[in-house]
Design an enzyme around this catalytic site. Sequence first.
Site, PDB file in Angstrom:
ATOM      1  N   HIS A  34       0.795  -1.235   0.000  1.00 60.83           N
ATOM      2  CA  HIS A  34       0.000   0.000   0.000  1.00 60.83           C
ATOM      3  C   HIS A  34       0.827   1.285   0.000  1.00 60.83           C
ATOM      4  CE1 HIS A  34      -3.578  -2.236  -0.012  1.00 60.83           C
ATOM      5  NE2 HIS A  34      -3.868  -2.268   1.275  1.00 60.83           N
ATOM      6  N   HIS A  65     -10.017   2.563  -0.188  1.00 58.38           N
ATOM      7  CA  HIS A  65      -9.991   1.404   0.703  1.00 58.38           C
ATOM      8  C   HIS A  65     -11.139   1.450   1.706  1.00 58.38           C
ATOM      9  CE1 HIS A  65      -8.106  -1.827   3.087  1.00 58.38           C
ATOM     10  NE2 HIS A  65      -7.323  -2.031   2.030  1.00 58.38           N
ATOM     11  N   GLU A 122     -11.540  -3.173  -3.779  1.00 59.63           N
ATOM     12  CA  GLU A 122     -10.451  -2.275  -4.149  1.00 59.63           C
ATOM     13  C   GLU A 122     -10.229  -2.344  -5.659  1.00 59.63           C
ATOM     14  OE1 GLU A 122      -7.025  -3.091  -1.485  1.00 59.63           O
ATOM     15  OE2 GLU A 122      -8.500  -4.238  -0.325  1.00 59.63           O
TER      16      GLU A 122
END
Length: 302
Positions: free
Chosen positions: A88, A161, A266
Amino acid sequence: MKQVTISNPFITLIVLDYGAIIQKLLVKDDEGRYTNVVVGFDYPSQYHNDKASLGACIGRYAGRISKGGFTLDRKTYPLFNEKGVHLHGGKEGFSKKYWTIEEVHKGDEPFVRLSYFSKHLEEGYPGNLKVTVTYKISNNELHIIHEATTDFTTVVNLTNHSYFKLDNENGIDHYFLKLNCPKIVETHENLLPTGKLTPVKDTPYDFSSERQIGATRLDTPFATDDHSSFAAMVYSTKSGISMEVNTNQRGVVIYTPQHFPAICFETQNFPDAPNHPNFPSSVLRPSETYRNASIFKFDLVT
């Protein structure tokens, strides 16, 4: 920390400048009551200690990257990693940055646009990257549009997210799920891709026909079907709220966390695409504009 609220007769959206976070997303259930369909904190300051990226914009690269970095145009760029996994966007990523609120429109089709400037070699990524995310509500739809430009060739993969929870029940086993995703991106135990795409048919990942989630738990990258009208659909039999996900992205990572009842969609490129030439390219060059356009459409099932 700044907070922006936009609304129409169907949806109310509350966004923070920290992490470009969706704090609350209120839609009406089958009895006309507003239900917050995303997991979040009541107080903005609580997000400083959040480790689950609740509602945040993820970047510069959403998902996992292997090998401690990547090679681009013959140059290797090392990235922060833990046990060989970069996740991420790095140690902080875009979800832990303050964004600039560029514009708020509260008329027809209200929207809020935020921006972030990621400097060259921030978290190890090349190029000065200018990023915007626009949250727009149109009737019963939430549009999320990520865009980015760079002054030096780089890799980009952005996503939102949000953890969706369509009712007030203490579980998601009763949710019905349908995925127009004929394949998954096969992964190792550490969730890094093997490089293969495998069919979902006759596997626990097969939601090509609508069925209850039940005990199935996912942390899985799916490959979307370009010819389908939507990538995913989920609904709660308790609230009657349904959500349909449409995207221009080649993948959607579906994640059901262990510690609380919710489900992430996502919409993004495949994880670790910089290290797999057979995956859709994540490379962004100075003459190009990155664009991830996704729509979350809410309705009531009868």
